[in-house]
Write an enzyme that holds these catalytic residues in place. Structure first.
Site, PDB file in Angstrom:
ATOM      1  N   GLY A 460       0.881  -1.331  -0.034  1.00 59.19           N
ATOM      2  CA  GLY A 460       0.079   0.002  -0.134  1.00 59.19           C
ATOM      3  C   GLY A 460       0.860   1.111  -0.017  1.00 59.19           C
ATOM      4  O   GLY A 460       0.481   2.109  -0.456  1.00 59.19           O
ATOM      5  N   PRO A 625       5.646  12.965  -2.825  1.00 60.28           N
ATOM      6  CA  PRO A 625       5.053  13.772  -1.480  1.00 60.28           C
ATOM      7  C   PRO A 625       3.437  13.156  -1.720  1.00 60.28           C
ATOM      8  O   PRO A 625       2.850  13.232  -0.405  1.00 60.28           O
ATOM      9  CB  PRO A 625       4.976  15.200  -2.035  1.00 60.28           C
ATOM     10  N   GLN A 631       0.634   7.936   3.140  1.00 62.04           N
ATOM     11  CA  GLN A 631       1.236   7.033   4.185  1.00 62.04           C
ATOM     12  C   GLN A 631       0.614   7.817   5.541  1.00 62.04           C
ATOM     13  O   GLN A 631       0.381   7.208   6.709  1.00 62.04           O
ATOM     14  CB  GLN A 631       2.635   6.960   4.287  1.00 62.04           C
ATOM     15  N   GLY A 695      12.589   6.371   5.942  1.00 62.19           N
ATOM     16  CA  GLY A 695      11.588   5.544   6.367  1.00 62.19           C
ATOM     17  C   GLY A 695      10.354   6.434   7.185  1.00 62.19           C
ATOM     18  O   GLY A 695      10.594   7.238   7.639  1.00 62.19           O
ATOM     19  N   GLU A 698       6.118   3.970   9.424  1.00 58.20           N
ATOM     20  CA  GLU A 698       5.944   3.753  11.012  1.00 58.20           C
ATOM     21  C   GLU A 698       5.768   4.973  11.903  1.00 58.20           C
ATOM     22  O   GLU A 698       5.176   5.357  12.493  1.00 58.20           O
ATOM     23  CB  GLU A 698       6.913   2.883  11.767  1.00 58.20           C
TER      24      GLU A 698
HETATM   25 MO1  MOS Z   1       5.167  -2.906   9.418  1.00 60.44          MO
HETATM   26  S1  MOS Z   1       4.760  -3.270  11.264  1.00 60.44           S
HETATM   27  O1  MOS Z   1       6.110  -1.965   8.824  1.00 60.44           O
HETATM   28  O2  MOS Z   1       4.486  -4.260   8.450  1.00 60.44           O
END
Ligand code: MOS
Length: 731
Positions: A460, A625, A631, A695, A698
């Site tokens: 995704g 962007p 995300q 990254g 998360e």
């Molecule tokens: Mo995840 S917890 O980056 O699959």
């Protein structure tokens, strides 16, 4: 840097696979048309602990269309070799149909294979299983724990005794499930000793390795395909028991078999965020500068595996303080094994630490944002390493300005809007910059278009698109001249598509491969007497829109196509790779953010509504962007869920999950979500990786729940030290 112009990276390009998805042409695991496929339905245990004393399969076997009913009584023994290179936690993984033991409610105890899904479902309902049940244990606070993982610097207990300001706080977080839209599904097909699986997985090479280990066959005998993944959130970087069930039954009946977990089965057939009890003691001076913290942490795991996650790191490196002591104990309970989910470990630690920082701010009378500045470290005090990049101060400053933070009244419960109490809260986000070895293959055809491949996944975040952008710039092609492919274990290997490491790891391998292919073409041109570039210094040649030319003479040169055609080549090929540097680390690498929330709490009913949510993120370079916003919105919506809604409820009598469905397990829907805003501070991190990213997936989730919890306190004056915060706690 390559000297290549950047035309594609940084542009908010729409998803290159978007049309396939919205027209239904994208094939997810269960969608693949495989000839002669049979359907398997798993029978789950209805006790939480004990043993199977008998299985009556006669009625099921006699049903029309039924081809096999397997259980530990008649299933073949499988090798289940150790698989140390996998994501399997320490312990012994669940071995399906290998013994009579029941380790958790919902464990697969039998499977029915039939010609149609309906035949299989009906027959599965006729399988009778007898048990000798024992009382399962779910008591996180009092059950015996595993040996702790510990950390210490300084003398925290002593320092706490003498601290002018002391807090002793215990927080609880509940079990959360991933709940991706696409259920886990596998189609398995054997051709002799060769196994092919179409599987919903976030780690194609991990699933391949696990199936090879389980069946005791060479890695090369297993092919895994997953070109599309309909969400994951961390449910997919492990190969779960149902994948083995699909392969086992397919081999047994000699025909391909499809297994699709039901939504209910997803609650015990995959992993989850473990519940935590986290006691934090904190000492500070009267100006709010931390002197010491102690952390006593308990988290649930299964009895057969010890799942641990990065819960300790934020407490060691986020703020400056001389004294830290930590104990992290996992507690074996009668549950299936947890797994990473949305900011694994870091989200939970950040909830506790950032809530406690808010409590400290009120205790010492310092603005919560100002308190973060006062505790900003100059180096990572856990490793004594410099930060590669840490733009947290900038995130805080931008957030304070853009949110209008300074307008808030200092005191809690000071703003009202009719029945609603209004409050604002903030919290810091932090996440490890993970990277792992990855490879990519690049092939430039004589027509001047390129195909780039890496196993990977795209659950995704937009991996198809962002990799295409990186490749297009490195090759000097337009976006539509590059096709990025993923989702096949025959492609070059990649790390788990999780932990926010895909862009850094796979993206760097893609860039490396495309750089070397571009240099290969330039070298051929400058050595070719018939090329207009003959004799040019290759380092001065760049490629734009497929045309090689000296940087300062754009009119001079030739295209890839002209070069390859003249030389009679069908294609050029290159292999790219990335590996994090070996040897001692030179930098502490993390992504940072600051989250700001405004909530309204109904003064009488306790209902919490989010009014505004702003995230300011230092994630290094932003490749796209639009995808970054996608995300960020997703991560923040997930944070609303963790803060206010998500809670897996277990019946303590037998371990049954009582809300294993989308009606009772609450996740945020549109009505729960206000306009969300994300800002990315400018910057790149080339210590982390050659493309400068840190990254994002998360990072945008961590910090959301404490910002909301802190806003709830500011609105109501009530400090709830438990997630999710529900209306009944605020009445
Ligand atoms: Mo995840 S917890 O980056 O699959």
């Amino acid at each position: 840097m390559t000297g290549q112009p950047s035309n594609a990276v940084g542009v908010p390009t729409s998803r290159v696979e978007g049309r396939l998805k919205v027209t239904g042409a994208a094939r997810y695991a269960a969608d693949f048309p495989v000839d002669d496929v049979l359907y398997a339905v798993v029978v789950d245990s209805t006790i939480g602990r004990g043993r199977i004393t008998g299985i009556e399969a006669g009625a099921a076997t006699a049903q029309p269309g039924v081809r096999a009913v397997l259980s530990h009584l008649n299933a073949p023994r499988l090798p289940y070799r150790d698989n140390t290179g996998s994501n399997n936690p320490a312990g012994q993984r669940l071995r399906v149909f290998q013994d009579d033991q029941v380790r958790f409610f919902g464990q697969p105890v039998a499977v029915v294979v039939a010609a149609t899904l309906q035949d299989a479902q009906h027959a599965a309902s006729l399988v009778e299983v007898d048990y000798e049940a024992e009382q399962p244990s779910f008591d996180l606070d009092s059950a015996p724990a595993n040996d702790p993982e510990t950390y210490a610097r300084g003398t925290a207990d002593q320092a706490l005794t003498s601290a002018p300001v002391r807090l002793d706080l215990t927080y609880r977080t509940s079990r959360n499930h991933h709940n991706p839209m696409e259920p886990h599904a596998t189609i398995a097909s054997w051709d002799g000793d060769q196994l092919t699986v179409w599987d919903k997985t976030q780690w194609i090479n991990g699933t391949q390795a696990e199936l090879a280990a389980v069946f005791g066959i060479p890695l090369a005998s297993v092919r895994v395909l997953n070109p599309f993944v309909g969400g994951g959130f961390g449910s997919g970087p492990r190969c779960w028991p149902h994948v083995t069930v699909a392969a086992l039954t397919a081999r047994q009946v000699g025909q391909p078999v499809k297994v699709v977990l039901t939504r209910r089965q997803m609650y015990f057939g995959t992993g989850f965020r473990p519940a935590y009890t986290y006691q934090l003691r904190l000492g500070a001076d009267r100006r709010g500068r931390l002197t010491a913290t102690t952390h006593h942490i308990r988290a649930e795991t299964s009895r057969y595996e010890n799942f641990q996650e990065g819960i300790l790191a934020p407490g060691q490196m986020l703020y400056s303080m001389p004294h830290v002591s930590q104990e992290y104990r996992t507690v074996p309970l009668d549950v299936n094994t947890p797994l990473w989910i949305r900011g694994p470990g870091w989200a939970t630690a950040s909830y506790v630490i950032e809530s406690a920082m808010d409590e400290l701010a009120y205790q010492v009378g310092v603005d919560p944002a100002e308190l973060r500045y006062r505790n900003e470290p100059e180096r990572d005090e856990s490793t004594d390493l410099p930060f590669s990049t840490r733009r947290l101060r900038e995130c805080l400053a931008v957030g304070v300005r853009e949110f209008g933070w300074q307008q808030r009244p200092r005191a809690p419960r000071a703003r009202r809007d009719g029945d609603w109490l209004i409050g604002t809260g903030m919290a810091v986000s932090v996440y490890d910059t993970l990277r792992n070895a990855a490879q990519a293959q690049v092939r430039l055809a004589a027509d001047g278009t390129a195909i780039v491949e890496a196993a990977s996944s795209d659950m995704g975040p937009g991996t198809y698109t962002s990799m295409t952008q990186v490749a297009a710039d490195a090759l000097g092609l337009d976006l539509d001249g590059v096709q990025f492919r993923l989702g096949d274990s025959l492609m070059p290997p990649t790390p788990p598509h999780g932990g926010s490491q895909t862009m850094a790891s796979v993206g760097s391998a893609v860039q490396d491969g495309c750089d070397s292919l571009r240099r290969q073409a330039i070298t051929l041109a400058v050595q070719d007497r018939n090329s207009p570039l003959y004799g040019a210094d290759p380092d001065t040649v760049i490629v734009r829109r497929g045309r090689m030319s000296p940087r300062d003479q754009p009119a001079h040169g030739e295209t890839y196509r002209q070069l390859l055609t003249r030389q009679g080549r069908t294609h050029l090929e290159a292999r790219g790779s990335f590996a994090p540097p070996t040897g001692p680390a030179r930098f502490s690498m993390h992504a940072y953010g600051a989250l700001f929330a405004e909530v309204a709490v109904d003064a009488r009913l306790g209902i919490v509504r989010i009014r505004r949510l702003l995230g300011v993120f230092d994630a290094g370079r932003i490749i796209n962007p639009a995808l970054a916003d996608s995300q960020a919105i997703g991560g923040m919506v997930g944070g609303i869920g963790t803060a206010l809604l998500e809670h897996t409820v277990t019946d303590p009598r037998d371990g049954r999950i009582t809300n294993a469905n989308f009606a009772d397990y609450l996740v945020p829907v549109n009505a729960d979500v206000p306009d969300l805003r994300a800002i990315y501070v400018r910057g790149q991190d080339f210590e982390a990786d050659p493309i400068g990213v840190k990254g994002l997936g998360e990072l945008v989730h961590v910090g959301v729940a404490p910002a909301i919890a802190n806003a709830v306190f500011h609105a109501t004056g009530r400090r709830i030290r438990e997630l999710p915060i529900t209306a009944d706690m605020l009445q």
